[in-house]
Motif scaffolding. Sequence first.
Motif, mmCIF file in Angstrom:
data_model
loop_
_atom_site.group_PDB
_atom_site.id
_atom_site.type_symbol
_atom_site.label_atom_id
_atom_site.label_comp_id
_atom_site.label_asym_id
_atom_site.label_seq_id
_atom_site.Cartn_x
_atom_site.Cartn_y
_atom_site.Cartn_z
ATOM 1 N N THR A 1 17.816 45.082 -17.942
ATOM 2 C CA THR A 1 18.565 45.648 -19.107
ATOM 3 C C THR A 1 19.355 44.585 -19.740
ATOM 4 O OG1 THR A 1 18.760 47.973 -18.599
ATOM 5 C CG2 THR A 1 20.467 47.088 -20.092
ATOM 6 N N GLY B 1 23.119 48.839 -16.063
ATOM 7 C CA GLY B 1 21.404 48.740 -16.287
ATOM 8 C C GLY B 1 20.905 47.537 -15.471
ATOM 9 N N ARG C 1 17.087 43.596 -22.907
ATOM 10 C CA ARG C 1 17.495 44.553 -23.754
ATOM 11 C C ARG C 1 18.954 44.170 -24.500
ATOM 12 N NH1 ARG C 1 16.571 50.581 -21.050
ATOM 13 N NH2 ARG C 1 14.217 50.128 -20.498
#
Length: 201
Positions: free
Chosen positions: A88, A84, A92
């Motif tokens: 990401t 990602g 995340r």
Amino acid sequence: MSHVDEKMARMNSPLEPDTLRSVTAALNAAPLILADAASHVPSAVGMYAWWAAPTVFTNLPGPTNGNDPAVRLLYLGIAERKGGGLRTRVIREHLARSRRSTLRRTLAGLLMPTEGYRTTWADGHVVLVPDDEQRLTTWMHANLRLTWFRGEDPEQHEQILIDSLEPPLNVKHAKPGAALTIVKAAKAAYKASAGPRPTEA
């Protein structure tokens, strides 16, 4: 000249000098606080570097930043397309989920004696309990800074930079020494803190 710049000057690399200079210049830029980094870090593939003041983990020295000598390098990582990209990986995963972040697990292990983080088993992995995931994220925002480099094929730079710069929290590609011993012990303590792995029914 900063410690990072000195190490770069001595670096022997099979990569094109211009390529390596671009990577190291980006990673050695003045680091952003995480609130600012969160709104600027791109979704692109690349590398990232985490920085902190020398008062953070005083027994784990790292090279100082060339544009902000008040911070030193702690950790280098890569963000690949299949994962990602940088946004990401940083937002995340590293700033959210211990299951998906070696950095978070290492930090938690190092901080357990002072912060008392709690862990549990979840789907075969040792993870922080939800309240302590948030506490660790808060600690990271208060203590860490970030830089990154946008570029394809980041893994070609990873071993060279870790070998040359010796960021103390990296284990992969790290040289034997006191820092590696401390970090490995912290990672082991983190894993052991959840107790024996539950048996599956």
